[in-house]
Structure formats: structure tokens, C-alpha cells
Scaffold this motif. Structure first.
Motif, mmCIF file in Angstrom:
data_model
loop_
_atom_site.group_PDB
_atom_site.id
_atom_site.type_symbol
_atom_site.label_atom_id
_atom_site.label_comp_id
_atom_site.label_asym_id
_atom_site.label_seq_id
_atom_site.Cartn_x
_atom_site.Cartn_y
_atom_site.Cartn_z
ATOM 1 N N ASP A 145 29.314 3.240 36.736
ATOM 2 C CA ASP A 145 30.634 3.172 36.122
ATOM 3 C C ASP A 145 31.208 4.578 36.000
ATOM 4 N N ASP A 221 29.437 -7.063 36.528
ATOM 5 C CA ASP A 221 29.607 -5.947 37.458
ATOM 6 C C ASP A 221 30.943 -5.968 38.186
ATOM 7 N N TRP A 222 31.707 -7.067 38.075
ATOM 8 C CA TRP A 222 33.070 -7.038 38.576
ATOM 9 C C TRP A 222 33.876 -5.952 37.868
ATOM 10 N N PRO A 225 33.239 -1.775 40.177
ATOM 11 C CA PRO A 225 33.191 -2.090 41.615
ATOM 12 C C PRO A 225 32.109 -1.339 42.382
ATOM 13 N N ALA A 226 31.895 -0.062 42.064
ATOM 14 C CA ALA A 226 30.871 0.690 42.791
ATOM 15 C C ALA A 226 29.485 0.092 42.551
ATOM 16 N N LEU A 228 28.830 -3.083 41.668
ATOM 17 C CA LEU A 228 28.777 -4.373 42.352
ATOM 18 C C LEU A 228 28.556 -4.171 43.845
ATOM 19 N N GLY A 229 29.288 -3.208 44.431
ATOM 20 C CA GLY A 229 29.121 -2.946 45.859
ATOM 21 C C GLY A 229 27.716 -2.504 46.216
ATOM 22 N N SER A 293 24.415 -11.093 42.582
ATOM 23 C CA SER A 293 25.688 -10.414 42.836
ATOM 24 C C SER A 293 26.497 -11.154 43.902
ATOM 25 N N LEU A 297 30.039 -12.716 43.296
ATOM 26 C CA LEU A 297 31.166 -12.418 44.197
ATOM 27 C C LEU A 297 31.870 -13.708 44.602
ATOM 28 N N PRO A 319 40.119 -2.156 33.961
ATOM 29 C CA PRO A 319 39.819 -0.816 34.489
ATOM 30 C C PRO A 319 40.339 0.280 33.565
#
Length: 342
Positions: A145, A221-222, A225-226, A228-229, A293, A297, A319
Motif C-alpha cells: 500500500d 486487496d482491491w 492494486p499493487a 492485488l496485482g 485473489s 478479482l 483511494p
């Protein structure tokens, strides 16, 4: 001498729970601080049973009937903050078990901050608590984060009441409600501190509750984004390495979480509270999160969100960039405080 602070516990039990053990603990807390508030959104019969067991020094109140957020915990927290008599506030889930000395330290840290974010650890440690402790150890090194790159996302926070009043509460649509509160306080200029050596125990969940949290925590984790990715990439990258015969690289990727978790365990005295087995389980925890995850998604892309208590929630957290652009513009903040109480 009791500490000048309010301790707030939001609960909603739809069936009888361990109220006796919680009552004993809150009785101790009421001897440490000047005000303990249980905001109880349980059905009437259970609410009444709780009243019979809670100590006389604990104030039990219902959730404000005007609050109807998808995340009912936010309603409970904001009801408690509105009712609190003190500037310094500790919000705690019903499984959190502060110790008096640690609580005093957290309250002292509020002299230079609007919000203090401690480190939870499970006690006692059953096997699934060890498994989930890997998450905390990894977060002590990197969270993914941008706003809060290091530290736990605990079930308890210490904060200044005025900081929450100034922003009118926080968004009750958010699934990841603690992160939402932290971001909203920071976006308004509040100082959020993360003392990695401030350890607060919590009781482990039942296995059934642990199992029910797997998708919800992955959906959190939505909001990052980093992160989650990174979890979405784990399985494709690992399979790609194996397909190309790069077994050593695949093995290194598989054991990397254990090395990172061990670094988190040794940081700021963590080894006193997390045994080595929590680090060793980190690769399995990452593998589980990688699978969930992809499911999270799918739910997010469909717009179905995940079930939380009585509702389905699609919004993980706002955000930080959007909050900084308009720090009081998110809807459904829902903090209404009578002028006399404010």
C-alpha cells in the motif's frame, strides 16, 4: 489512577457467544480507563443477555437507529465515538485483549498523532492462527500500500475523537473499514503512526470463522492494486518458470515469502510474539491468497462484491489520492454528534 480515555467495542452477535470471558476482560479495562462503551447491535434477546453479564462499569448502548451503513461495524464505531466523553479513544474488536501498560503507551503516543496503529498477534496460537500470522509478518516488511507501506492492519486503533469529528466520520460503504479510517484521517492532515513494537494480543477465531474470512480478506486487496496485482501474478509466474524448466527460480520464488516473513518476525522484537512456524507457513499463506485473489478479482469485475454480515459490499476502500483531492467528500460518513456532546 484511571487513564482519561474511552474504550469502545462494537459487537453484533446473532447467537450466544463468549460474553462471560469478554465481560471479565472489560471489567479489567474499566479499572484502567475512565469509560468503556459496548455498542451492541445484537438482536434484543442477546442484547438483554449481554446486559446481565456486563459489569456495572461498562456502558452498553445500541447502534444509533439512524445509521444504516453496509458495513455495520462502522455504524457501531461512529455511535460509540458520538457517545464518548473523552478525546482519546481506543476502538477494539471483541477479540482484542489489550494490557494496561501497552494501552497507556498507545494513549501517550496520541500526544503526537491523531491515530496510532499497533501490531496484533494471536494468543493462544492454534494452527490456523499460525497460518494467518504469516500475513502480519509479511506486512511488517511490506504491505503493497502506497499510503501505509509497512505495518499491520489491526483489529484495534487508538485515535483522537476530534480527528474523526473533523472529517464527519468515515465511509460506511468500505469493506476494509480500518484502512478506510486510517486513509481518511491521513488525507485530512492527521498524523498516523505505526509503532512496530507496540504489540496487542487478540484471541484467535474459530476455524469456521477463519475459513469464512478467506475471500473477504482477499477482496480487501482491491483497496491496494499493487498488492492485488502481486498476488494475481504468483501462480502464472510460478507456472511459467516451471514450464520453462527453471526449477531453481521457481523454488526461490516459493521460499521467498518465508524469508520475508522471517525478516518481519525479527523486526522490532517480533520474535517474542511470533514463533518461527509462522514464518515457515508464509509460502502456504501466499499460495492460498494467490488462489483467492483470482476469485476476488472475479467477484470485483462482476460487481458482486462479497458478503459481510447482512449485506454484500463491493467497495474495498477509497483511494488516498481521491480523499486528498476532496477530504470531506466521500458519501455515507454518517457521524452526527449533538452539539452539546461535540
Amino acid at each position: 489512577m484511571r487513564l482519561g480515555a474511552s474504550y469502545i467495542v462494537p459487537i453484533r452477535w446473532t447467537s450466544p457467544g463468549p460474553i462471560g470471558e469478554l465481560a471479565v476482560y472489560l471489567g479489567e479495562v474499566s479499572s484502567w480507563v475512565e469509560e468503556v462503551i459496548v455498542v451492541d447491535d445484537s438482536p434484543p434477546a442477546i442484547y438483554a443477555a449481554h446486559r446481565e453479564r456486563l459489569p456495572a462499569g461498562v456502558l452498553q448502548i445500541p447502534v444509533d437507529p439512524d445509521r444504516h451503513s453496509p458495513n455495520g461495524k462502522v455504524d457501531g464505531v461512529l455511535t460509540g465515538i458520538a457517545a464518548a466523553a473523552h478525546e482519546r479513544i481506543v476502538i477494539a474488536d471483541d477479540d482484542v485483549r489489550w494490557e494496561r501498560g501497552t494501552l497507556a503507551v498507545a494513549l501517550r503516543r496520541l500526544a503526537g498523532a491523531e491515530l496510532v496503529r499497533p501490531q496484533n498477534y494471536f494468543h493462544p496460537l492454534c494452527w490456523h492462527a499460525r497460518w494467518d500470522s504469516a500475513r502480519s509478518l509479511l506486512n511488517r516488511v511490506v504491505t503493497g500500500d502506497r499510503e501505509f507501506p509497512v505495518g499491520d492492519f489491526p483489529g484495534t486503533l487508538a485515535l483522537r475523537r476530534s480527528a474523526v469529528l473533523a472529517i464527519g466520520g468515515y465511509d460506511g460503504r468500505a469493506l476494509f473499514e480500518n484502512l478506510e479510517l486510517m486513509r481518511e484521517v491521513a488525507a485530512a492532515g492527521g498524523r498516523v503512526v505505526t509503532p512496530l513494537d507496540l504489540y496487542v494480543p487478540r484471541r484467535p477465531p474459530t476455524f469456521a470463522h477463519f475459513r469464512s474470512q478467506r475471500l473477504r480478506q482477499a477482496y480487501d486487496d482491491w483497496a491496494m492494486p499493487a498488492r492485488l496485482g502481486a498476488f494475481l501474478a504468483v501462480i502464472p509466474v510460478l507456472l511459467g518458470l516451471l514450464a520453462r524448466g527453471r526449477r531453481r527460480a521457481a523454488a526461490a520464488l516459493a521460499v521467498a515469502p518465508a524469508i520475508i516473513a522471517e525478516a518481519g518476525r525479527r523486526r522490532a522484537g517480533g520474535a517474542r510474539h511470533f514463533p518461527p512456524s509462522c514464518s515457515l507457513l508464509a509460502p502456504l499463506w501466499v499460495g492460498e491468497r494467490a488462489v483467492y485473489s483470482w476469485i476476488a478479482l472475479w467477484h470485483g469485475l462482476r460487481g458482486s462484491g462479497v458478503r459481510y454480515s447482512r449485506d454484500r459490499i463491493t467497495h474495498a476502500a477509497t483511494p488516498g489520492s481521491r480523499l486528498r483531492a476532496d477530504p470531506t467528500g466521500t458519501p455515507d460518513r454518517g457521524l452526527f454528534v449533538p452539539e452539546a456532546a461535540a
